[in-house]
Design an enzyme around this catalytic site. Structure first.
Site, mmCIF file in Angstrom:
data_model
loop_
_atom_site.group_PDB
_atom_site.id
_atom_site.type_symbol
_atom_site.label_atom_id
_atom_site.label_comp_id
_atom_site.label_asym_id
_atom_site.label_seq_id
_atom_site.Cartn_x
_atom_site.Cartn_y
_atom_site.Cartn_z
ATOM 1 N N ASP A 11 0.766 -1.257 0.000
ATOM 2 C CA ASP A 11 0.000 0.000 0.000
ATOM 3 C C ASP A 11 0.798 1.309 0.000
ATOM 4 O O ASP A 11 0.447 2.248 0.742
ATOM 5 C CB ASP A 11 -0.979 0.011 1.183
ATOM 6 C CG ASP A 11 -1.958 -1.152 1.144
ATOM 7 O OD1 ASP A 11 -1.816 -2.022 0.266
ATOM 8 O OD2 ASP A 11 -2.858 -1.199 1.997
ATOM 9 N N LYS A 97 -7.013 -5.004 -3.009
ATOM 10 C CA LYS A 97 -7.802 -5.486 -1.874
ATOM 11 C C LYS A 97 -8.738 -4.386 -1.393
ATOM 12 O O LYS A 97 -8.557 -3.216 -1.732
ATOM 13 C CB LYS A 97 -6.884 -5.921 -0.735
ATOM 14 C CG LYS A 97 -6.075 -4.781 -0.169
ATOM 15 C CD LYS A 97 -5.071 -5.282 0.844
ATOM 16 C CE LYS A 97 -4.142 -4.170 1.274
ATOM 17 N NZ LYS A 97 -4.808 -3.053 1.942
ATOM 18 N N CYS A 141 -2.167 -2.557 7.607
ATOM 19 C CA CYS A 141 -2.085 -3.545 6.534
ATOM 20 C C CYS A 141 -0.801 -4.365 6.577
ATOM 21 O O CYS A 141 -0.807 -5.540 6.228
ATOM 22 C CB CYS A 141 -2.290 -2.884 5.184
ATOM 23 S SG CYS A 141 -4.024 -2.453 4.948
HETATM 24 C C1 VGL Z 1 -4.735 0.755 5.675
HETATM 25 C C2 VGL Z 1 -6.135 1.864 7.108
HETATM 26 C C3 VGL Z 1 -7.189 1.721 6.238
HETATM 27 C C4 VGL Z 1 -3.358 0.257 5.374
HETATM 28 C C5 VGL Z 1 -5.774 0.578 4.788
HETATM 29 O O1 VGL Z 1 -3.030 0.070 4.180
HETATM 30 O O2 VGL Z 1 -2.565 0.061 6.325
HETATM 31 N N1 VGL Z 1 -4.928 1.381 6.833
HETATM 32 N N2 VGL Z 1 -6.978 1.071 5.097
#
Ligand code: VGL
Ligand code: ZN
Length: 200
Positions: A11, A97, A141
């Site tokens: 991410d 995802k 994540c």
């Molecule tokens: C994430 C919060 C909400 C992440 C994704 O990638 O860590 N954190 N969605």
């Protein structure tokens, strides 16, 4: 057993970097190191997975619909794009995802590639048994992906110089790292790669 290694970068998207909708403080600082890991895995022809949070406009993941987060990483928006400094060579595998509007999910093990094939299946097909994991965010994540990897029996190297956390509470990342390590993840940094048979 042969050690088949893979890199997973979680991410590294605009919305998780400074200026983004859910910015991780200094989230962009890890990118130059991650680019080095990418180059090394590329040179060794080892698989590189890059996950992305890829939400629909309406999702139970978002505050507005009862979830914990401001809107972020909405499909096909600038915020959902990988950070422009992240160098993504041909051949990397993009995992998406968070597409289910009814789920508040975090792990790369809930992600699929462009053919809809699950991450776990891709790893098995490639014979991967050891994963090197970096990215954002340490306390969400990254943690969730690492704990799943360990649960599924993969060895995990946590890239200490290639992760950053949200830290809603100041110690969240520290605690996340402790939890990952207590379940079997091993900490490592770029300089130690050669100890694992991956020379730079
Ligand atoms: C994430 C919060 C909400 C992440 C994704 O990638 O860590 N954190 N969605
Ligand atoms: Zn999200």
């Amino acid at each position: 057993m042969k050690q088949e290694k893979a890199l997973l970068i979680v991410d590294v998207q605009n919305d998780f970097c400074p200026g983004g909708a859910l910015a991780v403080r200094e989230g962009d600082r890890i990118i130059s190191v991650l680019n080095k890991y990418i180059k090394i895995f590329l040179r060794k022809k080892l698989p590189i997975f890059v996950s992305r949070d890829w939400h629909p406009k309406e999702s139970k993941h978002f505050k507005q619909f009862g979830g914990p987060w401001p809107k972020h990483c909405i499909q096909n928006t600038r915020g959902a794009r990988f950070h422009p400094d992240l160098e993504l060579p041909k051949g990397i595998i993009i995992l998406s995802k968070g597409m289910d509007p009814d789920k508040d999910s975090y792990s790369a093990f809930q992600a699929v590639d462009s053919n809809g094939t699950e991450f776990f299946k891709l790893l098995k097909t490639l014979g991967v048994n050891k994963m090197f994991v970096g990215g954002l965010a340490t306390d969400y994540c990254v943690k969730s992906s690492v704990l799943d990897a360990l649960k599924f029996g993969f060895k995990v190297k946590l890239l200490m110089d290639g992760i950053k956390g949200v830290n809603i509470k100041p110690k969240d990342s520290e605690e996340a790292i402790e939890e990952m390590v207590s379940r079997g993840a091993e900490k490592m940094t770029l300089g130690k790669l050669s100890n694992y048979g991956i020379e730079s």
